[in-house]
Design an enzyme around this catalytic site. Structure first.
Site, mmCIF file in Angstrom:
data_model
loop_
_atom_site.group_PDB
_atom_site.id
_atom_site.type_symbol
_atom_site.label_atom_id
_atom_site.label_comp_id
_atom_site.label_asym_id
_atom_site.label_seq_id
_atom_site.Cartn_x
_atom_site.Cartn_y
_atom_site.Cartn_z
ATOM 1 N N SER A 189 -24.171 20.200 -27.495
ATOM 2 C CA SER A 189 -23.073 20.871 -26.797
ATOM 3 C C SER A 189 -22.949 20.260 -25.407
ATOM 4 C CB SER A 189 -23.373 22.367 -26.685
ATOM 5 O OG SER A 189 -22.335 22.992 -25.992
ATOM 6 N N GLY A 190 -21.738 19.809 -25.059
ATOM 7 C CA GLY A 190 -21.528 19.209 -23.740
ATOM 8 C C GLY A 190 -21.678 17.701 -23.724
ATOM 9 N N THR B 26 -15.752 16.776 -28.692
ATOM 10 C CA THR B 26 -14.351 17.159 -28.900
ATOM 11 C C THR B 26 -13.418 16.144 -28.261
ATOM 12 O OG1 THR B 26 -15.001 19.465 -28.999
ATOM 13 C CG2 THR B 26 -12.689 19.037 -28.551
ATOM 14 N N ASN C 94 -21.417 23.737 -20.994
ATOM 15 C CA ASN C 94 -20.168 23.005 -21.174
ATOM 16 C C ASN C 94 -18.999 23.945 -20.877
ATOM 17 O OD1 ASN C 94 -18.022 21.527 -22.197
ATOM 18 N ND2 ASN C 94 -18.832 21.332 -24.253
ATOM 19 N N SER D 23 -16.580 24.301 -24.467
ATOM 20 C CA SER D 23 -17.437 24.109 -25.636
ATOM 21 C C SER D 23 -16.748 24.616 -26.901
ATOM 22 C CB SER D 23 -18.744 24.872 -25.415
ATOM 23 O OG SER D 23 -19.527 24.833 -26.566
ATOM 24 N N SER D 24 -16.677 23.762 -27.933
ATOM 25 C CA SER D 24 -16.109 24.201 -29.227
ATOM 26 C C SER D 24 -17.113 25.138 -29.874
ATOM 27 C CB SER D 24 -15.900 23.010 -30.164
ATOM 28 O OG SER D 24 -15.062 22.075 -29.567
ATOM 29 N N GLY E 254 -23.768 19.987 -32.621
ATOM 30 C CA GLY E 254 -25.007 19.233 -32.802
ATOM 31 C C GLY E 254 -26.186 20.177 -32.964
ATOM 32 N N GLU F 283 -29.198 22.501 -32.331
ATOM 33 C CA GLU F 283 -29.333 23.458 -31.211
ATOM 34 C C GLU F 283 -30.686 24.139 -31.228
ATOM 35 O OE1 GLU F 283 -24.975 25.099 -29.902
ATOM 36 O OE2 GLU F 283 -26.336 26.491 -30.838
#
Length: 793
Positions: A156-157, A161, A205, A208-209, A431, A433
């Site tokens: 994340s981050g 995206t 992020n 973040s999606s 990704g 986590e």
């Protein structure tokens, strides 16, 4: 002496040093001098006697393709990425996959002029770029008549995206649409909509999606965009009702609150985001540099472009505003087992007005539930805590259904009107986590990553080696980590998901009894499963990237994903037409899009427990558990990916503080290890990445052969021609059915072919132009003679 090496370092991961004294076999220590001038003795491991890895010559540092380095190992890769990122401000590097490091800064490298520069180019001809990967996929789709997919992964981050968006923008720009309907504009317009309803600010992020998506971009026979289709995975529903400190709910709620003063939004009775329980818990309602009111304009424009009419848009905003008001509904305890809502409670009144339902009915079913036994049905009051959980479960359910409804409408708007010839899929999925507290959501996410990592392994490693052996080409077998045992632990018979589903069916099933069953089945029998020393309510799985400890609490509830049926019935009876529409598909089999668990538990904060399930009869639409749905949708995704040619983009997060162009070696190496980049490099450097069958090679490069070169034996023909075209015999190998080329050789052959065709074109043009000019000359000469004859009389 004077050779430069890399030695392990606790802070910088690897440090550069120079040898002061020649190494002789049998030496136990090396005399080294670090770059800062400090001398030290480096002890060799007495068992392995392994020497430290050598440094590359300075001329090779900063290479844009890591396979070109003389010494390929972890420190060389890390150093090369760092030099390119920090010194040259270059964020992209090749190593079979594209490694993209998030610069945390806007860079001027994505304009239309850059897109045009990459269009039609071979992958190695230009600097590494997401556009080069997109061009390669586009070219291979046309050349090999095979569907392609671009798999973007990372933490994340890390910038997944953004990378996926640029790949889509590239296809939209280079292919142009076949119709006047601006399909490519619509494909790009789906981004702001999906981001507003599916993205949120997290501690890692700002955008973040909180769901995974696979977008298939469809092309016609002339490879022009004709439409698209989106599949979504695992929306984080718990965010709707709970946010950890410094985090926000979905962007759309803040966009609505920022636009509350607009005349068309007056009826929604909205105000500041700090007024609503569902938007204020994180205590961080503003993102630096983002104007939510402006973003709202973009979201509405995108909706309009995708054919979501104004009346439907108003309906969507009414439901979203209703969710915010529902979050402010308060309960007061009557006794320990029952509660009430204050009379004429304003938030509930507004909610009922917006949703077009009866106040009395809604108030009743928020504080009661119906129990059905074999012989009778009775209504039972519920406690304040249960009522709050049921309210939150309802809010999450409404939001998830609205999300799916919007995805369906976006897909309808993007649906191709003509027959699709081929597609390129872009996968942007969360990704690996691991947080302080990991629950069901992290478990699903990490399961998805195990499957994707296996697909990556299969593609890059297994297939490579099997192909070489099948074609009888000399090749050293490389050991690589196969994560099938971990996948079996999760999804096989009696695996974690199987036991979880079984426990959900038990009348008295609980997280604790499930944990015991896990220990009895897997502890000491599976090397990848462990029990934490100090807990009976957690388990550890050794994933490909790291060990993760999962807390069992909440697993059953999130897997059942229960919502009280009576509350849904009240909403289905609404006079407001969009609301029943959201729930009408529930009787049908749930689609993969609905694989949406109750959300992630961010960091060390535990989410509110959702409502308790009804014992006995579960409503028909919730027969399939979330884990079951997710496993099915993941299998579907894998089938799709395996039927395409994959291209990988690995996004790396250079630091945890969102600082521009700052590189933390520890974090970077952790991610490089986790996403298989280092193994990829090892295998590709040794091998032959390009391969063609003899017939394909003959058909493609027939133009480079003279008539006398063509023999009846295709294999021999190809061998004779190649020996003339590429003099270095090490650059290719002849297999049983295919020719194998080292990196860069096919690009060289393509260049010779293009030059030959160009020369042929010029020759044809020259001949035709000469013939046309001669005809013109003869006509003019004839006219001149006629004129002269008349003049001379």
């Amino acid at each position: 002496q004077y050779a430069r090496v890399w030695i392990p370092d606790p802070d910088e991961v690897w440090k550069s040093a120079e040898l002061l004294k020649d190494y002789k076999p049998g030496d136990k220590v090396l005399q080294l001098r670090l770059e800062e001038g400090k001398d030290l003795e480096y002890s060799l491991d007495p068992k392995t006697k392994e020497l430290p890895p050598l440094r590359n010559p300075d001329i090779l540092v900063g290479e844009n393709d890591l396979t070109a380095l003389s010494y390929l190992h972890e420190p060389a890769v890390l150093h090369n990425l760092k030099v390119r990122f920090i010194d040259s401000k270059l964020i992209y590097t090749y190593c079979i996959v594209l490694v993209a490091i998030n610069p945390y800064e806007q860079l001027p490298i994505y304009g239309e002029d850059i897109i045009n520069a990459y269009s039609g180019q071979n992958m190695g001809d230009m600097d590494p770029h997401i556009f080069a990967v997109a061009e390669e996929a586009y070219k291979q789709m046309a050349r090999d008549e095979r569907n392609q997919s671009i798999i973007v992964s990372g933490e994340s981050g890390a910038g997944k995206t953004v990378s996926a968006k640029y790949a889509m923008r590239y296809f939209a720009t280079v292919s142009g649409s076949a119709s006047e309907a601006n399909v490519e504009e619509k494909v790009l317009a789906s981004n702001p909509i999906m981001e507003s309803i599916g993205n949120a600010k997290t501690t890692r992020n700002d955008n973040s999606s909180r769901f995974g998506k696979y977008i298939e971009i469809g092309f016609d026979k002339r490879y022009r965009i004709i439409g698209a289709n989106m599949r979504t995975y695992l929306l984080e529903k718990s965010r709707v009702v709970f946010q950890a400190e410094e985090e926000r709910n979905y962007h759309i709620f803040y966009q609505l609150c920022a636009s509350a003063a607009l005349p068309e939004f007056k009826t929604l009775r909205l105000g500041n985001a700090n007024y609503f329980h569902y938007t204020k818990q994180g205590g961080s309602p503003v993102i630096d540099g983002v104007d939510d009111a402006k973003e709202m304009v973009n979201t509405r424009q995108a909706c309009t472009l995708l054919g979501i009419s104004d009346s439907y848009q108003t309906g969507i905003f009414r439901i979203l505003a209703g969710i915010l008001h529902l979050g402010n509904v308060e309960f007061s305890s009557r006794d320990s087992d029952s509660c009430t809502i204050p009379p004429k409670h304003e938030p509930l009144t507004i909610f009922c007005d917006l949703m077009g339902v009866e106040y009395e009915e809604m108030a009743h079913w928020l504080c009661h539930r119906k129990l059905v036994t074999a012989t009778e049905t009775y209504i039972k009051p519920i406690s304040k805590l249960h009522a709050i959980n049921a309210r939150d479960a309802l809010a999450k359910h409404i939001y998830a259904n609205l999300f799916n409804w919007i995805v369906d409408h976006v897909n309808k708007a993007l649906h191709a009107t003509v027959k699709q010839h081929s597609f390129i899929g872009v996968l942007d999925i969360y990704g690996f986590e691991t947080f302080e507290i990991n629950s069901f959501e992290q478990f699903c996410i990490n399961y998805a990553n195990e499957k994707l990592q296996q697909q990556f392994n299969m593609h890059v490693f297994k297939l490579e080696q099997e192909e070489y052996m099948k074609e009888q080409i000399p090749w050293t077998l490389i050991d690589f980590y196969d994560n099938q045992p971990c996948i079996n632990l999760i999804e096989a018979k009696m695996g974690v998901l199987d036991l979880l589903d079984e426990e959900c069916k038990m009348p008295k099933g609980s997280d604790d009894t499930w944990a015991q069953k896990l220990y009895n089945t897997h502890l000491n029998k599976c090397a990848l499963f462990e029990k934490p020393r100090l807990s009976n309510k957690a388990f550890i799985i050794k994933h490909f990237a790291d060990k993760v400890e999962y807390q069992c609490e909440g697993f059953l509830e999130k897997n059942k994903d229960t919502v009280y049926e009576e509350q849904i019935k009240v909403l289905k009876s609404s006079k407001f037409k969009l609301l029943p529409e959201l729930f009408q598909d529930e009787e049908k089999v749930l689609s993969p899009t609905s694989a949406t668990p109750s959300g992630r538990v961010p960091l060390s904060r535990t989410a509110v427990k959702p409502a308790k399930a009804r014992p006995g009869q579960a409503s028909k639409e919730h027969k399939k558990t979330v884990g079951h749905q997710f496993r099915n949708s993941l299998h579907l995704l894998m089938e799709t990916l395996n039927a395409t040619t994959p291209h990988y983009v690995r996004c790396i997060k250079p630091n945890d503080f969102k600082f521009p162009f700052t590189f933390d070696e520890k974090r970077a190496v952790q991610q490089l290890r986790a996403c298989g980049v280092l193994e990829t490099i090892r295998i590709s450097a040794a091998g032959f990445p390009s391969r063609w069958t003899y017939q394909e090679f003959f058909s493609r490069y027939r133009v480079l052969m003279k008539q006398r070169d063509v023999l009846s034996d295709r294999k021999q023909t190809c061998k004779n021609v190649l020996e003339k075209l590429i003099l270095d015999k090490d650059k290719y190998q002849f297999g049983k059915t295919k020719i194998f080329f080292r990196a860069g050789q096919v690009a060289y052959l393509e260049k010779i072919r293009a030059d030959k065709l160009r020369a042929a074109c010029i020759r044809i043009q020259k001949t035709i132009r000469g013939w046309l000019m001669r005809k013109k000359y003869v006509r003019m000469r004839k006219a001149a003679i006629t004129l002269q004859r008349y003049v001379r009389g």
